[in-house]
Scaffold this motif. Sequence first.
Motif, PDB file in Angstrom:
ATOM      1  N   PHE A   1      -3.646  31.485  23.312  1.00 53.92           N
ATOM      2  CA  PHE A   1      -3.970  31.049  24.758  1.00 53.92           C
ATOM      3  C   PHE A   1      -4.375  29.642  24.441  1.00 53.92           C
ATOM      4  CE2 PHE A   1      -8.743  30.796  23.237  1.00 53.92           C
ATOM      5  CZ  PHE A   1      -9.080  31.724  22.877  1.00 53.92           C
ATOM      6  N   TYR A   2      -4.363  29.052  25.920  1.00 53.31           N
ATOM      7  CA  TYR A   2      -4.924  27.450  25.886  1.00 53.31           C
ATOM      8  C   TYR A   2      -5.918  27.140  26.822  1.00 53.31           C
ATOM      9  CZ  TYR A   2      -4.768  22.501  27.914  1.00 53.31           C
ATOM     10  OH  TYR A   2      -4.726  21.482  27.988  1.00 53.31           O
ATOM     11  N   THR A   3      -6.888  26.457  26.764  1.00 54.24           N
ATOM     12  CA  THR A   3      -8.197  25.784  27.194  1.00 54.24           C
ATOM     13  C   THR A   3      -7.971  24.329  27.723  1.00 54.24           C
ATOM     14  OG1 THR A   3      -9.398  27.920  26.661  1.00 54.24           O
ATOM     15  CG2 THR A   3      -9.903  26.198  27.645  1.00 54.24           C
ATOM     16  N   GLY A   4      -7.545  23.901  28.589  1.00 54.83           N
ATOM     17  CA  GLY A   4      -7.825  22.881  28.817  1.00 54.83           C
ATOM     18  C   GLY A   4      -9.371  22.435  30.108  1.00 54.83           C
ATOM     19  N   VAL A   5      -9.645  21.563  29.586  1.00 57.74           N
ATOM     20  CA  VAL A   5     -11.386  20.886  30.657  1.00 57.74           C
ATOM     21  C   VAL A   5     -10.067  19.606  30.992  1.00 57.74           C
ATOM     22  CG1 VAL A   5     -13.290  20.440  29.618  1.00 57.74           C
ATOM     23  CG2 VAL A   5     -12.207  22.288  28.382  1.00 57.74           C
ATOM     24  N   ASP A   6     -11.477  19.252  31.976  1.00 56.93           N
ATOM     25  CA  ASP A   6     -10.840  17.784  32.611  1.00 56.93           C
ATOM     26  C   ASP A   6     -12.033  17.803  33.779  1.00 56.93           C
ATOM     27  OD1 ASP A   6      -8.390  16.191  32.696  1.00 56.93           O
ATOM     28  OD2 ASP A   6      -9.943  15.478  34.055  1.00 56.93           O
ATOM     29  N   TYR A   7     -12.277  16.574  34.020  1.00 60.56           N
ATOM     30  CA  TYR A   7     -13.491  17.177  35.370  1.00 60.56           C
ATOM     31  C   TYR A   7     -12.974  16.473  36.440  1.00 60.56           C
ATOM     32  CZ  TYR A   7     -13.822  11.078  35.749  1.00 60.56           C
ATOM     33  OH  TYR A   7     -13.994   9.929  35.465  1.00 60.56           O
ATOM     34  N   SER A   8     -11.729  16.325  36.529  1.00 59.91           N
ATOM     35  CA  SER A   8     -11.012  15.525  37.697  1.00 59.91           C
ATOM     36  C   SER A   8     -10.360  16.248  38.916  1.00 59.91           C
ATOM     37  CB  SER A   8     -10.372  14.305  37.877  1.00 59.91           C
ATOM     38  OG  SER A   8      -9.687  14.433  39.622  1.00 59.91           O
ATOM     39  N   SER A   9     -10.883  17.575  39.550  1.00 59.47           N
ATOM     40  CA  SER A   9     -10.206  18.090  39.858  1.00 59.47           C
ATOM     41  C   SER A   9      -9.130  18.725  40.916  1.00 59.47           C
ATOM     42  CB  SER A   9     -11.242  18.535  41.089  1.00 59.47           C
ATOM     43  OG  SER A   9     -11.864  18.122  42.501  1.00 59.47           O
ATOM     44  N   ALA A  10      -9.052  17.143  41.153  1.00 64.24           N
ATOM     45  CA  ALA A  10      -7.658  17.059  41.928  1.00 64.24           C
ATOM     46  C   ALA A  10      -6.766  17.314  41.181  1.00 64.24           C
ATOM     47  CB  ALA A  10      -7.598  15.720  42.354  1.00 64.24           C
ATOM     48  N   ILE A  11      -6.643  16.648  40.061  1.00 64.03           N
ATOM     49  CA  ILE A  11      -5.831  16.433  38.892  1.00 64.03           C
ATOM     50  C   ILE A  11      -6.061  18.134  38.018  1.00 64.03           C
ATOM     51  CG2 ILE A  11      -5.090  15.947  36.217  1.00 64.03           C
ATOM     52  CD1 ILE A  11      -5.805  12.858  37.145  1.00 64.03           C
TER      53      ILE A  11
END
Length: 327
Positions: free
Chosen positions: A190-200
Amino acid sequence: MIRMDTVERLVSVVDSNIEQMVRMAILHIIQLGTKHGIFKVLSREPTYQEVLDSVGLPNRRLLLEFLNTLKAIGIIEEKEGRLKLNGFSCTLKVPQEHYDSLLPGWVSTLEEIYRMVDYAFITPTHPHVLMDFDKDADFWDIRMTTDFADLYRKTISVAAGLEQGMSVLDLGCGSAAPSYFGRIVGYDGFYTGVDYSSAILEIAKSRAETDNLPVELKELDVRLIRPVNEYDVAVISYLLEYLKPDDYGRVLKRTLETLKPGGRLIILEPFREEFKHIEALEFFEKLNKDFVGFPRRNDVIRTIEGNGFDVSIEPLGRSLLRVTLMP
């Protein structure tokens, strides 16, 4: 099994391309200084204020940043409050063995950023400045899907020994990495990706759904992460440059806490002490208001060591750190 010769070769190619990015940025810095008459004004040994008043570019903050960049890379120096051109020279030489390592994909995206500077000199909010993560997510997706981006993701996966069935935490994941790493770990991992840009993240989600990949994406400032799962691999690539050094400790501590014993954290960044004149490249990246500056590798290592974890830290090339949490 991790083949170190393969890792070293891949990191070397990453380093060669970053080095060429810096060299091209220097050329464009010189071009900007000539095109906007900045060097002509500097030939009179003016004060900072005299340059700001004489050049006539509306965005004085960016002009001041440009002057500081000229100073940082040694084109000018300040003496008794006056700026003086110092006969800067830079030999742009690419060793013959590196030519086959240079990738074309990043050239067009950086050229687009170079063009943005002329508009940014008018106003930082000019619609032709496409560096906001949310407003300009499509441009960032183009940057994240170049052959260079594919290269550094491959380098990360090989350095981490990433295989099917493993678990991955990716901080500042962007729009392309979730599908890339998701395909590697497959349905057994499993992979968890975190980013603060909702558009990206919307682009990343759409791409993962198209590929039918079971990846988890979270919209969150990485400084606030509190992961509850344990991971075999954690990835921090082209992220620390958007954090203040004071924030490194919190983010790295929380990331290391998520690793399983024997797990690896891979950090990939153009470490600033490893690339001479990297300030030239930073000038263009600063068109993104969130960009802080490329990190120093020694600062990152000291921060990790100061958190008290039992780890092995391996600097690989000039742009990668592999941190292993000891069993």
